[in-house]
Scaffold this active site. Structure first.
Site, PDB file in Angstrom:
ATOM      1  N   SER A 224      17.386  96.656 -39.465  1.00  0.00           N
ATOM      2  CA  SER A 224      18.226  96.723 -38.262  1.00  0.00           C
ATOM      3  C   SER A 224      18.256  95.359 -37.583  1.00  0.00           C
ATOM      4  CB  SER A 224      17.664  97.761 -37.288  1.00  0.00           C
ATOM      5  OG  SER A 224      18.299  97.665 -36.026  1.00  0.00           O
ATOM      6  N   TYR A 237      11.165 100.465 -31.592  1.00  0.00           N
ATOM      7  CA  TYR A 237      11.944 100.481 -32.830  1.00  0.00           C
ATOM      8  C   TYR A 237      12.117  99.059 -33.369  1.00  0.00           C
ATOM      9  CZ  TYR A 237      16.030 101.146 -35.874  1.00  0.00           C
ATOM     10  OH  TYR A 237      16.898 101.167 -36.933  1.00  0.00           O
TER      11      TYR A 237
END
Length: 406
Positions: A224, A237
């Protein structure tokens, strides 16, 4: 030209090396053709300003830039020959839904022998794969955080493959179990993200590496942009993805002598799994409020936490449901004769990384906040402090006026 002195040519060489280094970094980032052209135009303007008195040098660089752009555009526009998919075995983690589920179906249609791991063999995602895919697809129940299940998946895969090696591992399984400021995010959220996104992915990668080395295969990891850039309210995250990015890059260097090629795919924003589930966001929000300390909740205010939840929900609603760009990129990383170390999958990423890499931090930070979450509610303690400062200022002004009147 004979009037130019030696220092000028040294200066010319230094600036040329500087511009060439910048272009090398841009190309290494795999930005699209538009960003490359913009970068060359910027370099040309810089050269023009520095060497306004040296027209031949400027024209030479402009000509070189235009030639390179034409060559680059022609090269990228030509269809590339891909390796055959037939007979190649690939294992994909996290196929219950989202990217994993869509990729398993697509690779099966291309002729791959797919091993798809799911958390629930009786779930809707697993049943859909059984219904829509060929007999080549094998479902494996695997929680990548459980070493016993990872080892069992390895044994099952080896038993079915026999002497044939494993061509690729697609590390797709991942979770995002938090939303909120660093201080507000629970330690359990940090551990939860790290356990799945980093330790779980590392565990299954290490387990299957002997098969991948035997076949001189590939590792494709779905990461990501949050692992590279400080997205607001995604610290847990992002930290897990940053750790994953680093170990993936390290693997890429270490496995090169073995013939194993490693790629990272960075998707833009897509609506997958729980991101579009309102009940999920409400549950996370309630859990956070129940576990925050009273003092911390008082400093930030419940309305501040609620706004973050609402912004995440709103952002998720505006993301695309078409997962094909990511699925196609995964297939390209698996079948390209020379796969890239990094792939951007989706719109807007090239511009975002270009700004992050080459613009001042203040500009890139503002762009990131505007693109992702733009909070309007100020923490309660700061609002109180601001109101106190205003009242204090008014009080001091009144006292000054009284003193002047006296």
């Amino acid at each position: 030209m004979e009037d130019y002195t030696l220092p000028f040519w040294i200066y010319l060489a230094i600036v040329t090396v500087f511009i060439g280094g910048a272009m090398k970094k841009i190309l290494a980032s795999h930005l699209n053709a538009t960003s490359t052209v913009v970068a060359w135009l910027g370099a040309t303007v810089l050269v023009e300003r520095l060497w306004a008195f040296c027209l031949p040098a400027m024209l030479l660089l402009v000509l070189f830039g235009i030639t390179f752009c034409i060559y680059y555009a022609t090269k990228t526009s030509q269809p590339r020959a891909m390796l055959p998919a037939h007979g190649k075995a690939v294992i994909i983690t996290g196929c219950d839904s989202g990217f994993g589920n869509a990729t398993a179906k697509h690779l099966d249609s291309l002729g791959f022998e797919v091993f798809a791991t799911v958390l629930d063999l009786n779930g809707d995602g697993a049943k859909e794969l059984q219904r829509t895919c060929s007999h080549r697809l094998t479902l494996l129940q695997v929680d990548i955080t459980q070493p016993q299940q990872v080892q069992q998946a390895l044994l099952d895969t080896k038993a079915k493959l026999g002497l044939k090696g494993l061509w690729a591992l697609v590390n797709n399984a991942g979770v995002c179990v938090n939303f909120g400021d660093v201080e507000l995010s629970l330690m359990s959220n940090y551990r939860g993200c790290m356990e799945v996104n980093f330790f779980g992915t590392l565990s299954i990668t290490k387990a299957f590496l002997p098969l991948l080395r035997q076949a001189k295969g590939r590792i494709v990891t779905i990461s990501s942009p949050a692992g590279d850039q400080p997205f607001p309210c995604l610290a847990a995250y992002g930290a897990s993805k940053a750790a994953l990015n680093l170990v993936t890059e390290t693997l890429r260097h270490e496995l090169e002598p073995w013939g194993v090629q490693v790629s990272t795919i960075l998707p833009s924003s897509y609506r997958t799994a729980q991101s579009s589930n309102s009940a999920y966001w409400e549950k996370q929000h309630k859990h956070l409020l129940q576990n925050l300390s009273p003092a911390l909740l008082e400093d930030y205010g419940e309305e501040y936490v609620t706004e973050t939840k609402d912004l995440f929900q709103s952002f998720a609603k505006h993301t695309t449901t078409n997962l094909q760009p990511v699925v196609d990129t995964i297939a390209q990383a698996l079948l390209a004769p020379q796969p890239q170390p990094r792939y951007f999958a989706g719109s807007g990423l090239s511009l975002m990384y270009f700004i992050h890499s080459y613009f001042p931090y203040s500009i890139s930070n503002r762009f990131l906040k505007k693109r992702f979450l733009k909070k309007n509610v100020i923490p309660r303690a700061l609002r109180k402090q601001s109101a106190f400062d205003v009242n204090l200022s008014l009080h001091n002004n009144n006292n000054e006026e009284k003193l002047q009147q006296m």
